[in-house]
Design a protein around this motif. Structure first.
Motif, mmCIF file in Angstrom:
data_model
loop_
_atom_site.group_PDB
_atom_site.id
_atom_site.type_symbol
_atom_site.label_atom_id
_atom_site.label_comp_id
_atom_site.label_asym_id
_atom_site.label_seq_id
_atom_site.Cartn_x
_atom_site.Cartn_y
_atom_site.Cartn_z
ATOM 1 N N GLU A 78 0.813 -1.056 -0.095
ATOM 2 C CA GLU A 78 -0.235 0.103 0.088
ATOM 3 C C GLU A 78 0.930 1.196 -0.116
ATOM 4 O O GLU A 78 0.557 2.168 -0.711
ATOM 5 C CB GLU A 78 -0.894 -0.076 1.405
ATOM 6 N N LEU A 79 1.860 1.193 0.933
ATOM 7 C CA LEU A 79 2.753 2.542 0.960
ATOM 8 C C LEU A 79 3.532 2.620 -0.326
ATOM 9 O O LEU A 79 3.751 3.829 -0.567
ATOM 10 C CB LEU A 79 3.638 2.259 2.146
ATOM 11 N N LEU A 80 3.659 1.553 -1.055
ATOM 12 C CA LEU A 80 4.382 1.654 -2.525
ATOM 13 C C LEU A 80 3.425 1.865 -3.559
ATOM 14 O O LEU A 80 3.579 1.892 -4.760
ATOM 15 C CB LEU A 80 5.250 0.636 -2.655
ATOM 16 N N GLU A 81 2.044 2.071 -3.262
ATOM 17 C CA GLU A 81 0.960 2.190 -4.136
ATOM 18 C C GLU A 81 0.889 1.119 -5.053
ATOM 19 O O GLU A 81 0.540 1.142 -6.230
ATOM 20 C CB GLU A 81 1.141 3.693 -4.841
ATOM 21 N N LEU A 82 1.229 -0.003 -4.556
ATOM 22 C CA LEU A 82 0.959 -1.546 -5.452
ATOM 23 C C LEU A 82 0.000 -2.514 -4.909
ATOM 24 O O LEU A 82 -0.152 -3.467 -5.268
ATOM 25 C CB LEU A 82 2.388 -2.070 -5.380
ATOM 26 N N SER A 83 -0.981 -1.833 -3.858
ATOM 27 C CA SER A 83 -2.057 -2.538 -3.356
ATOM 28 C C SER A 83 -3.078 -1.702 -2.762
ATOM 29 O O SER A 83 -2.745 -0.672 -2.471
ATOM 30 C CB SER A 83 -1.733 -3.638 -2.387
ATOM 31 N N ASP A 84 -4.081 -2.110 -2.386
ATOM 32 C CA ASP A 84 -5.170 -1.532 -1.431
ATOM 33 C C ASP A 84 -5.339 -2.341 -0.164
ATOM 34 O O ASP A 84 -4.661 -3.291 0.026
ATOM 35 C CB ASP A 84 -6.418 -1.278 -2.187
ATOM 36 N N ALA A 85 -6.414 -1.770 0.653
ATOM 37 C CA ALA A 85 -6.413 -2.299 1.912
ATOM 38 C C ALA A 85 -6.962 -3.697 1.914
ATOM 39 O O ALA A 85 -6.841 -4.574 2.795
ATOM 40 C CB ALA A 85 -7.387 -1.389 2.777
ATOM 41 N N PHE A 86 -7.483 -4.241 0.693
ATOM 42 C CA PHE A 86 -8.069 -5.479 0.513
ATOM 43 C C PHE A 86 -7.236 -6.257 -0.084
ATOM 44 O O PHE A 86 -7.688 -7.600 -0.340
ATOM 45 C CB PHE A 86 -9.585 -5.277 -0.039
ATOM 46 N N GLY A 87 -5.906 -6.200 -0.260
ATOM 47 C CA GLY A 87 -5.078 -7.145 -0.773
ATOM 48 C C GLY A 87 -5.197 -7.169 -2.065
ATOM 49 O O GLY A 87 -4.423 -8.299 -2.990
ATOM 50 N N ASN A 88 -5.843 -6.141 -3.125
ATOM 51 C CA ASN A 88 -5.805 -6.206 -4.678
ATOM 52 C C ASN A 88 -4.596 -5.647 -5.037
ATOM 53 O O ASN A 88 -4.478 -4.473 -5.126
ATOM 54 C CB ASN A 88 -6.903 -5.477 -5.055
#
Length: 710
Positions: free
Chosen positions: A279-289
């Motif tokens: 998420e911090l690397l903008e490679l996922s969201d809070a739901f694991g996508n």
């Protein structure tokens, strides 16, 4: 249990189909055991699984109604030996303890049950204690699972998944005749969430019914020639069966994209930290996508060759997020990939730290380095060289705070007394033990040379035969009943050691949450307590034994320790230092006092203070006590600069500060005050009389001072 009541948690265990369970992860596992038809449960308390043991101990009626046998085991070895019930009978059993320290104690029984195999499902629930919240050596359960070939589950932190993995763990054990370890990390145990509850299941066969129809199979006993056949069976039957069950039931998971030339393989227990890093690397969201393929190992041993080969197919590089060392999973993945003829580069400890906890920040940095090397277009950008980096700000000054005893702890005066004894006879070799008393190795006491394990304080001193000065061992009452009676005291009697063992008897297994033990003074409805420690050591052959029933008597403790160290009698000596754990005492009496005050009853609370006019400001009382409520404050005398000692309102009135000052012949600045809530008529009259007398004396002193001034 002594620490607190778990009635609310017990009620949640009764939830059935159509209801929603909400609570902590470890409670979800507790409920899952009952839903899975478990026949027996045992274990030894220790963070982070103490809650499971505590709740079951308070749920005796519920367990009895379901036909489930529960024991609060004397040690992890005792708990592991309970798994013998699943060897010949189709009984589902679960045992629990704290991480590798518990597994080490249980290793003999575990090796035997893993060798002979099981018929019923055998589940070992481990509170994996690794990282910044740990209190033990930094080792991994993974090594033991590999050594004895027991399957290791490390589920992704999600309550529905944790519950499902308990059920699947039993099924995996039954399908492969192999004990299964369920590893629960600290954060997984204490996170909160919800899941759809199911009805509790009575075991198909109870332990009582099994005992009524005994079964015997000598091929399950570790004795030649069966023990040689066990190894063959492990490899040729149990291993393939275990791998097939994990694969066919999809116990491991996939998140993120299904395509791509790079990917990530992660231990299930680390998935939330990994996803936060993405998420911090903008490679996922809070739901694991995630924008990268992620293969989640909810089963970290054994690895599934078909799944590994399929995930690595077409990928240039795969990052392995494996916490701790050695990197068992990374090594095995390299082997599987090469055997499959794949050229995928397995990357792990070359971009991630070899040691230490994998927090989201640590994983984030590792992923960034991995992307820069193998997928630069997705890597986070760095500031150009011609742009100066932001200046490093000095870190905020945070004072060091070594771990220490609680306010009013009855163990503090023991070590205050030891310091006074050492002032007279010199430094002592002190073999420490596991428990709250281990805080003595830190300031202000600095007492303790080694610690070798729970209940091994006396055994750790056995090699020392000093001439003219006896070695000292420290042991807690929990460690005494766990291991110390035989490994320590019995060994000292047999070998005629001439050392002193101080057994700290605070009435509970205090460091693990205040659980009752055989020497507890409580009246327990389902267990036997009130077994004196001195009686036990005399029964094993100790001739010199004394019990101090009030450790807060610092002068008395000093004299008792000095007497034991200088006694002319040869042989091991035992001094039982007995006072109730203050933390448990306060948990018990505070609600009682609050209730009494609310009802208008007279309540008296004692606390201590320091007269600032008398205090010399040398703070020797603090150096001999270390109580959190004993601190310093500015000197009220404008002609004196040194701060004076001060007692905070957190004082519980144990009196150690004053006792220390008296025993060490320090300044007489401490006083005891009695705080009365809801005072009666006599209290008010006494207060007015005292105020009048004190006021009169003060006024007379003021007149004399005024006369001298003129």
């Amino acid at each position: 249990m002594a620490e607190r009541s778990f009635k609310a948690e017990v009620e949640r265990l009764k939830l059935g189909a159509g209801q929603t369970f909400h609570g902590e992860g470890i409670l979800a596992v507790t409920k899952a055991l009952l839903q899975s038809g478990v026949a027996y449960v045992g274990g030894y308390q220790g963070s982070p699984i103490s809650h499971l043991m505590d709740v079951f101990a308070d749920a005796s009626d519920l367990m009895a109604g379901l036909g489930v046998h529960f024991e609060s085991s004397a040690s992890e070895a005792t708990a592991a030996a309970m798994l013998a019930a699943s060897v010949n009978y189709p009984l589902r059993g679960a045992v629990a303890w704290k991480s590798v320290v518990g597994t080490n104690v249980a290793s003999d029984a575990l090796s035997n049950v893993a060798s002979g195999g099981v018929t019923g499902g055998a589940l070992i629930i481990l509170g994996e204690d690794y990282g910044e919240g740990s209190s033990i050596m930094q080792e991994r359960t993974h090594a033991f699972a590999m050594k004895s070939q027991m399957w290791l589950l490390d589920p992704r932190p999600s309550l529905p998944l944790l519950v499902d993995m308990v059920e699947k763990g039993f099924e995996l054990s039954e399908a492969s005749n192999t004990p299964v370890m369920l590893e629960l990390r600290v954060r997984a145990c204490h996170m909160t969430g919800s899941f759809a509850a199911r009805d509790n299941r009575r075991p198909a066969l109870t332990v009582g019914e099994a005992a009524a129809s005994p079964r015997r199979d000598t091929d399950r006993i570790v004795l030649p020639p069966a023990n040689f056949l066990h190894e063959v069976e492990k490899i040729e039957k149990r291993w393939p069966a275990g791998v097939a069950f994990v694969r066919d039931n999809g116990l491991n998971e996939h998140f993120g994209r299904t395509d791509g030339d790079i990917g990530i393989i992660v231990q299930g227990g680390l998935f939330n930290s990994l996803n936060r890093a993405l998420e911090l690397l903008e490679l996922s969201d809070a739901f694991g996508n995630a924008d990268l393929p992620v293969y989640v190992l909810n089963v970290t041993y054994p690895l599934i060759p078909d799944e590994v080969r399929a995930f690595c197919e077409g990928k240039r590089a795969v990052l392995v997020v494996e916490e701790g060392q050695p990197e068992f999973i990374e090594h095995e993945l390299n082997t599987l990939v090469r055997r499959a003829g794949q050229d995928t580069r397995i990357v792990g400890k070359d971009v991630l730290p070899r040691a230490g906890e994998y927090t989201a920040a640590v994983i984030k940095d590792g992923i960034a380095d991995f992307l820069r090397a193998h997928s630069p277009d997705r890597a986070p950008t760095r500031a150009p060289d011609n742009i100066p980096a932001a200046p490093d700000l000095p870190p905020a000054a945070v004072p060091q705070r070594p771990a220490g005893f609680c306010t009013g702890c009855p163990e503090r005066p023991i070590f205050s007394a030891m310091k006074l004894v050492q002032r007279e006879i010199g430094e002592l070799h002190v073999s420490a033990d596991i428990g709250c008393h281990l805080f003595s190795i830190l300031p202000p006491f600095n007492i303790g040379n080694t610690t070798m394990g729970y209940g091994l304080g006396t055994a750790g001193a056995s090699a020392f035969k000093p001439e003219g000065k006896r070695a000292v061992a420290i042991m807690g009452d929990g460690g005494f009943w766990h291991n110390g009676l035989t490994s320590g005291i019995g060994n000292a009697v047999f070998n005629r050691d001439d050392n002193l063992t101080i057994i700290v008897d605070n009435g509970y297994s205090a460091a693990t949450g205040g659980q009752d033990i055989p020497s507890s003074s409580a009246k327990l409805p389902h267990r036997s307590a009130n077994n004196p420690i001195e009686k036990a050591v005399r029964g094993i052959g100790i001739a010199w034994a004394r019990t101090m029933t009030r450790t807060y008597d610092v002068a008395g403790m000093r004299d008792a320790i000095h007497g034991a160290l200088t006694a002319p009698e040869k042989g091991p000596k035992i001094l039982v230092a007995q006072s109730e754990c203050q933390l448990n005492r306060q948990r018990r009496i505070k609600p009682q006092l609050a209730k009494a005050m609310k009802a208008g009853e007279r309540v008296v609370r004692e606390r201590f203070g320091v007269d600032p006019d008398t205090c010399t400001g040398d703070h020797s009382c603090i150096r001999l006590s270390g109580c959190p409520s004993l601190t310093i404050r500015a000197n009220p005398d404008p002609l004196r600069q040194d701060p004076v000692a001060h007692v905070e309102n957190s004082c519980v009135g144990c009196g150690v500060c004053g006792e220390v000052s008296h025993a060490a012949v320090l300044c007489p600045s401490f006083y005891k005050a009695r705080i009365i809530a809801n005072p009666n008529r006599r209290d008010r009259i006494r207060h007015r009389l005292r105020a009048w007398v004190i006021g009169a004396l003060q006024r007379r002193a003021d007149r004399r001072l005024a006369a001298r001034a003129f």
